[in-house]
Design an enzyme around this catalytic site. Sequence first.
Site, mmCIF file in Angstrom:
data_model
loop_
_atom_site.group_PDB
_atom_site.id
_atom_site.type_symbol
_atom_site.label_atom_id
_atom_site.label_comp_id
_atom_site.label_asym_id
_atom_site.label_seq_id
_atom_site.Cartn_x
_atom_site.Cartn_y
_atom_site.Cartn_z
ATOM 1 N N GLY A 1 0.824 -1.195 0.000
ATOM 2 C CA GLY A 1 0.000 0.000 0.000
ATOM 3 C C GLY A 1 0.854 1.238 0.000
ATOM 4 N N HIS B 1 1.851 3.026 2.429
ATOM 5 C CA HIS B 1 2.899 2.941 3.449
ATOM 6 C C HIS B 1 4.135 2.230 2.898
ATOM 7 C CE1 HIS B 1 4.979 1.086 6.922
ATOM 8 N NE2 HIS B 1 4.758 2.277 7.456
ATOM 9 N N CYS B 2 3.927 1.173 2.147
ATOM 10 C CA CYS B 2 5.041 0.387 1.610
ATOM 11 C C CYS B 2 5.890 1.192 0.618
ATOM 12 C CB CYS B 2 4.524 -0.865 0.922
ATOM 13 S SG CYS B 2 3.650 -1.984 2.020
ATOM 14 N N ILE B 3 5.252 2.018 -0.201
ATOM 15 C CA ILE B 3 6.006 2.747 -1.225
ATOM 16 C C ILE B 3 6.629 4.029 -0.693
ATOM 17 C CG2 ILE B 3 4.683 1.764 -3.124
ATOM 18 C CD1 ILE B 3 3.195 4.446 -3.334
#
Length: 63
Positions: free
Chosen positions: A48, A50-52
């Site tokens: 999501g 947050h991950c990127i």
Amino acid sequence: FYIANGAIIMPAYGIDADNVAAEVLAQAFPGREVVPVRINHLAHGGGGVHCITQQQPAWPVEG
């Protein structure tokens, strides 16, 4: 979503609800640009916004 300097990065899926979500975020964070980011493929892989937005270490490490 992710709060950045002067902007809100929000996940978008290419559906009508994206516009509603962007309006809600714009009201909640006046003065910040709401930037929708299509994450269909990212979400399919389990990630999501947050991950990127995570830090990336410098490579190669010198020292």
